[in-house]
Design an enzyme around this catalytic site. Structure first.
Site, PDB file in Angstrom:
ATOM      1  N   ARG A  50      12.492  -5.803  -0.630  1.00 55.42           N
ATOM      2  CA  ARG A  50      11.478  -4.763  -0.828  1.00 55.42           C
ATOM      3  C   ARG A  50      10.497  -4.735   0.331  1.00 55.42           C
ATOM      4  NH1 ARG A  50      10.625  -6.121  -7.348  1.00 55.42           N
ATOM      5  NH2 ARG A  50      12.795  -5.690  -7.896  1.00 55.42           N
ATOM      6  N   GLY A  74       0.746  -1.255   0.000  1.00 56.88           N
ATOM      7  CA  GLY A  74       0.000   0.000   0.000  1.00 56.88           C
ATOM      8  C   GLY A  74       0.778   1.308   0.000  1.00 56.88           C
ATOM      9  N   ASP A  88      15.784   2.347 -17.209  1.00 54.71           N
ATOM     10  CA  ASP A  88      15.765   0.900 -16.981  1.00 54.71           C
ATOM     11  C   ASP A  88      16.349   0.129 -18.179  1.00 54.71           C
ATOM     12  OD1 ASP A  88      14.794  -1.213 -15.164  1.00 54.71           O
ATOM     13  OD2 ASP A  88      13.466  -1.761 -16.815  1.00 54.71           O
ATOM     14  N   GLU A  90      20.856   2.454 -16.349  1.00 51.52           N
ATOM     15  CA  GLU A  90      21.049   1.215 -15.596  1.00 51.52           C
ATOM     16  C   GLU A  90      21.860   0.261 -16.458  1.00 51.52           C
ATOM     17  OE1 GLU A  90      19.018  -2.692 -13.614  1.00 51.52           O
ATOM     18  OE2 GLU A  90      18.272  -1.847 -15.469  1.00 51.52           O
ATOM     19  N   HIS A 150      16.752  -2.300  -5.101  1.00 48.78           N
ATOM     20  CA  HIS A 150      15.577  -3.169  -5.164  1.00 48.78           C
ATOM     21  C   HIS A 150      15.844  -4.451  -5.965  1.00 48.78           C
ATOM     22  CE1 HIS A 150      15.668  -1.185  -8.963  1.00 48.78           C
ATOM     23  NE2 HIS A 150      14.626  -1.848  -9.411  1.00 48.78           N
ATOM     24  N   ASP A 151      17.028  -4.549  -6.580  1.00 50.63           N
ATOM     25  CA  ASP A 151      17.378  -5.735  -7.364  1.00 50.63           C
ATOM     26  C   ASP A 151      18.404  -6.634  -6.663  1.00 50.63           C
ATOM     27  OD1 ASP A 151      15.734  -5.151  -9.494  1.00 50.63           O
ATOM     28  OD2 ASP A 151      17.279  -4.130 -10.659  1.00 50.63           O
TER      29      ASP A 151
HETATM   30  C1  ARE Z   1      10.767 -11.154 -11.477  1.00 52.23           C
HETATM   31  C2  ARE Z   1      10.963 -11.919 -10.177  1.00 52.23           C
HETATM   32  C3  ARE Z   1      12.402 -12.376 -10.042  1.00 52.23           C
HETATM   33  C4  ARE Z   1      12.788 -13.233 -11.229  1.00 52.23           C
HETATM   34  C5  ARE Z   1      12.527 -12.424 -12.516  1.00 52.23           C
HETATM   35  C6  ARE Z   1      12.818 -13.228 -13.789  1.00 52.23           C
HETATM   36  O1  ARE Z   1      10.629 -11.062  -9.101  1.00 52.23           O
HETATM   37  O2  ARE Z   1      12.572 -13.111  -8.849  1.00 52.23           O
HETATM   38  O3  ARE Z   1      14.180 -13.542 -11.166  1.00 52.23           O
HETATM   39  O4  ARE Z   1      11.147 -12.002 -12.525  1.00 52.23           O
HETATM   40  O5  ARE Z   1      11.804 -14.083 -14.082  1.00 52.23           O
HETATM   41  C7  ARE Z   1      11.257  -6.059 -12.762  1.00 52.23           C
HETATM   42  C8  ARE Z   1      10.901  -6.372 -11.332  1.00 52.23           C
HETATM   43  C9  ARE Z   1      11.426  -7.732 -10.938  1.00 52.23           C
HETATM   44  C10 ARE Z   1      10.938  -8.793 -11.896  1.00 52.23           C
HETATM   45  C11 ARE Z   1      11.313  -8.399 -13.309  1.00 52.23           C
HETATM   46  C12 ARE Z   1      10.747  -9.348 -14.347  1.00 52.23           C
HETATM   47  O6  ARE Z   1      11.446  -5.366 -10.496  1.00 52.23           O
HETATM   48  O7  ARE Z   1      10.968  -8.052  -9.620  1.00 52.23           O
HETATM   49  O8  ARE Z   1      11.568 -10.018 -11.524  1.00 52.23           O
HETATM   50  O9  ARE Z   1      10.791  -7.085 -13.599  1.00 52.23           O
HETATM   51  O10 ARE Z   1       9.383  -9.408 -14.216  1.00 52.23           O
HETATM   52  C13 ARE Z   1      19.570  -7.580 -15.341  1.00 52.23           C
HETATM   53  C14 ARE Z   1      19.107  -6.459 -16.268  1.00 52.23           C
HETATM   54  C15 ARE Z   1      18.669  -5.261 -15.473  1.00 52.23           C
HETATM   55  C16 ARE Z   1      17.581  -5.623 -14.467  1.00 52.23           C
HETATM   56  C17 ARE Z   1      18.150  -6.718 -13.579  1.00 52.23           C
HETATM   57  C18 ARE Z   1      17.120  -7.203 -12.570  1.00 52.23           C
HETATM   58  O11 ARE Z   1      20.152  -6.126 -17.155  1.00 52.23           O
HETATM   59  O12 ARE Z   1      18.158  -4.288 -16.355  1.00 52.23           O
HETATM   60  O13 ARE Z   1      18.583  -7.846 -14.359  1.00 52.23           O
HETATM   61  N1  ARE Z   1      17.086  -4.487 -13.697  1.00 52.23           N
HETATM   62  C19 ARE Z   1      15.897  -3.676 -14.085  1.00 52.23           C
HETATM   63  C20 ARE Z   1      15.112  -3.195 -12.869  1.00 52.23           C
HETATM   64  C21 ARE Z   1      14.343  -4.365 -12.300  1.00 52.23           C
HETATM   65  C22 ARE Z   1      13.239  -4.717 -13.286  1.00 52.23           C
HETATM   66  C23 ARE Z   1      13.730  -4.783 -14.671  1.00 52.23           C
HETATM   67  C24 ARE Z   1      14.992  -4.338 -15.024  1.00 52.23           C
HETATM   68  C25 ARE Z   1      12.763  -5.133 -15.713  1.00 52.23           C
HETATM   69  O14 ARE Z   1      15.930  -2.553 -11.965  1.00 52.23           O
HETATM   70  O15 ARE Z   1      13.774  -4.116 -11.046  1.00 52.23           O
HETATM   71  O16 ARE Z   1      12.667  -5.985 -12.898  1.00 52.23           O
HETATM   72  O17 ARE Z   1      12.005  -3.950 -15.963  1.00 52.23           O
HETATM   73  C26 ARE Z   1      24.448  -9.147 -14.205  1.00 52.23           C
HETATM   74  C27 ARE Z   1      23.944  -8.889 -15.604  1.00 52.23           C
HETATM   75  C28 ARE Z   1      22.901  -7.778 -15.617  1.00 52.23           C
HETATM   76  C29 ARE Z   1      21.777  -8.208 -14.692  1.00 52.23           C
HETATM   77  C30 ARE Z   1      22.355  -8.375 -13.298  1.00 52.23           C
HETATM   78  C31 ARE Z   1      21.296  -8.783 -12.295  1.00 52.23           C
HETATM   79  O18 ARE Z   1      25.245  -8.085 -13.757  1.00 52.23           O
HETATM   80  O19 ARE Z   1      24.990  -8.529 -16.436  1.00 52.23           O
HETATM   81  O20 ARE Z   1      22.413  -7.578 -16.916  1.00 52.23           O
HETATM   82  O21 ARE Z   1      20.763  -7.204 -14.689  1.00 52.23           O
HETATM   83  O22 ARE Z   1      23.363  -9.368 -13.309  1.00 52.23           O
HETATM   84  O23 ARE Z   1      20.734 -10.000 -12.623  1.00 52.23           O
END
Ligand code: ARE
Length: 561
Positions: free
Chosen positions: A471, A172, A327, A356, A422-423
């Site tokens: 989170r 919320g 993003d 990012e 948050h990641d």
């Molecule tokens: C959801 C689930 C996760 C599951 C994932 C995949 O919650 O548990 O692992 O799905 O199925 C957003 C949400 C997440 C959601 C995701 C997909 O916040 O909760 O996860 O959507 O629905 C890479 C990307 C980078 C990305 C990170 C997370 O390159 O851009 O992975 N970060 C952004 C945001 C996230 C967001 C998204 C992208 C999508 O900040 O919050 O997720 O919009 C190495 C690699 C990187 C990789 C990093 C981390 O360094 O080189 O490329 O980043 O590891 O894995």
């Protein structure tokens, strides 16, 4: 001289203007050659390089595992620099220029082989976004920071505040909740906030946009956003929003139209679909990672470009926001970001663009795309040392230095340095709740070059493993938190605002298993020492800025177990 290690490239991270009459020149050499006598031989009017030249000593500024990086800052009168390097190893003098390393150099006959900056054009100088160097950022995951007490449809909320989150749960949090706590953040010393996405979306994280022009109803209204930005500005706090442009939600009306009409949809080319029709089961379209509900946008498409830039400009013009965090920014094209940069900076100069990208992002950081990245390279060093104990303190020094030479000074100043987000799992959990280690990590974050960013709840030692556990909801009952920890974090933020952090002078080295990070300017010097076996009382851990004002070169000591 270890010739193989010697490297320079003009107009690159090794050679860049910081103003119209000042350039920084770096020369890479072997680490073993750090004590050699290195000079730059130059004329700031390259046409006269043949006749007259000046010499200046270069100093080692950074050392990593393999290399030492010599640096010099040159003040120029003319804007057309010609230069070579002169290296003496005690036995021989070597000259390094565009044709390599030679033992002689005939200045009269220089064969156009000196390095040069042909002309410093003002518009090409990478500019610092002014507010970045004075900022301490606070990242908020909107769903979990604070829920304002007001009438709203809360039937979607399925977790009580304080209950642990699941990937799909709602607690919320909202925009009004943030506005209510701006006074708290101001008091903490925060002067910039980055919010995870706030536009209409199905999920709790809102990275699956349904409508970029609507605020998510769970989070509030347009009026709430306006009030948040205006109140923040009145308190001197900047607001950066999250731009999710790599993909949208598969329930977005554009994608639904493609599902229905296939190739005949006017949005077919907005996506990257392999066949004439979308097959959701086969997932015959490109997506973010492997996530079916996040179809990737086709950034080659001029209409898509225009649309995304229109959105970005809209929030800038209507709400006067201070920046975008982009993003998955590394998957969009350079061409797009260049256009994006040009259009947005034309509206507001003091506006930051933070990409990012978890890796070396130099290709995006040349001044005409992003200003900064979420500096996960730094996060990884903390992880390897403080959390996993995989590397030595010497490795930490090497890697902290290495990270600096990836980019030019202006970019380093603006990079958003973070320990968690948050990641990722939260810092407190990563250091297994050892408070000294936690504070040591933060002290390092605050002393390093760049703009520090803390993830909401860090100041109260909030815990959490990876997504979604990182989170959790904020704990607003301060009877339940460690108030000393809170005050110490506050003090660190206060120290960070000292003048000595407003320049790029930094010296990082290891000695006797201690890590030294020194920041300095003409008047002051501040050194952070981190080691496992320092014998200080807890009370000595942080010296206040008042002490600092009264002394020169104080040590700000952090120990940890
Ligand atoms: C959801 C689930 C996760 C599951 C994932 C995949 O919650 O548990 O692992 O799905 O199925 C957003 C949400 C997440 C959601 C995701 C997909 O916040 O909760 O996860 O959507 O629905 C890479 C990307 C980078 C990305 C990170 C997370 O390159 O851009 O992975 N970060 C952004 C945001 C996230 C967001 C998204 C992208 C999508 O900040 O919050 O997720 O919009 C190495 C690699 C990187 C990789 C990093 C981390 O360094 O080189 O490329 O980043 O590891 O894995």
């Amino acid at each position: 001289l270890h010739k193989l290690a010697v490297y320079h490239k003009s107009e690159s991270i090794y050679s860049f203007p910081i103003s119209e009459n000042e350039v920084v020149i770096r020369l890479r050499m072997a680490k073993e050659d750090k004590d050699l006598d290195v000079k730059i031989v130059y004329n700031d009017n390259r046409y006269k390089f043949y006749e007259t030249r000046y010499e200046k000593n270069m100093q080692v500024k950074y050392i990593d595992d393999l290399f030492s990086y010599f640096e010099v800052k040159l003040k120029l009168e003319d804007k057309r620099l010609g230069y070579i390097f002169k290296i003496n190893d005690g036995k021989n003098t070597y000259y390094y220029h565009e044709n390599g390393i030679t033992k002689d150099y005939d200045y009269n006959y220089a064969y156009y082989n000196f390095f040069q900056i042909p002309y410093i054009n003002k518009e090409d100088i990478v500019k610092e976004v002014k507010f970045m160097k004075n900022s301490v950022f606070y990242q908020i995951f909107v769903e979990r920071f604070n829920r304002a007490n007001y009438e709203k449809d809360d039937s979607y909320i399925d977790k009580k505040w304080g209950e642990l989150p699941t990937p799909t749960s709602f607690s919320g949090g909202d925009l009004k909740g943030i506005t209510k706590k701006l006074g708290y953040l101001k008091d903490l010393g925060i002067n910039a906030i980055y919010l995870t996405p706030i536009f209409k979306a199905n999920s709790n994280h809102k990275y699956d946009t349904l409508d970029y022009f609507e605020i998510d109803p769970h989070f509030g209204t347009k009026k709430d956003l306006k009030e948040l930005v205006d109140t923040a500005h009145s308190l001197g706090i900047k607001i950066v929003l999250d731009a999710v442009f790599n993909h949208i939600s598969s329930s977005h009306k554009f994608f639904l139209d493609v599902i229905e009409n296939g190739k005949n949809s006017k949005y077919y080319d907005w996506f990257l679909i392999k066949d004439d029709y979308v097959d959701l089961d086969k997932m015959n379209y490109e997506v973010f990672a492997d996530v079916a509900y996040m179809p990737k946008l086709n950034i080659k498409n001029e209409e898509v470009k225009k649309y995304l830039i229109e959105i970005s400009k809209h929030y800038l013009k209507e709400y006067d926001i201070d920046g975008w965090r982009l993003d998955v920014a590394d998957e969009l094209s350079h061409t797009f970001w260049q256009e994006f940069n040009r259009e947005l900076k034309a509206i507001k100069k003091d506006f930051v663009i933070i990409g990012e990208d978890w890796h070396d992002s130099q290709a995006f950081l040349r001044g005409n795309e992003w200003d900064s990245i979420m500096n996960y390279g730094l996060t990884k060093i903390f992880l390897d040392y403080f959390a996993m104990g995989k590397i030595s303190i010497k490795d930490v020094a090497n890697r902290l230095n290495s990270l600096i030479v990836r980019n030019i000074d202006q970019i380093n100043t603006m990079n958003l340095n973070l320990l968690d987000s948050h990641d990722t799992p939260r810092l407190m959990t990563l250091v297994k709740k050892e408070k000294n280690t936690f504070l040591s990590s933060l002290a390092m974050l605050f002393t390093y070059i760049g703009t520090p960013c803390i993830y909401y709840g860090t100041e109260i030692g909030l815990e959490g493993n990876g997504d979604p556990d990182c989170r959790r909801t904020f704990e607003w009952d301060f009877n339940k938190i460690d108030i000393n920890l809170h005050n110490t974090v506050k003090k660190l933020i206060e120290i960070r605002k000292l003048d000595v952090f407003k320049n790029t002078n930094i010296s990082i080295y290891e000695e006797d298993k201690k890590l030294y990070i020194k920041r300095y300017d003409d008047k002051n010097e501040l050194t952070l020492i981190i080691a496992k076996d320092l014998n200080y009382d807890e009370s000595d851990i942080i010296l206040s800025s008042k002490d600092y004002d009264n002394k020169k070169g104080i040590n700000f000591v952090i120990k940890y177990q």
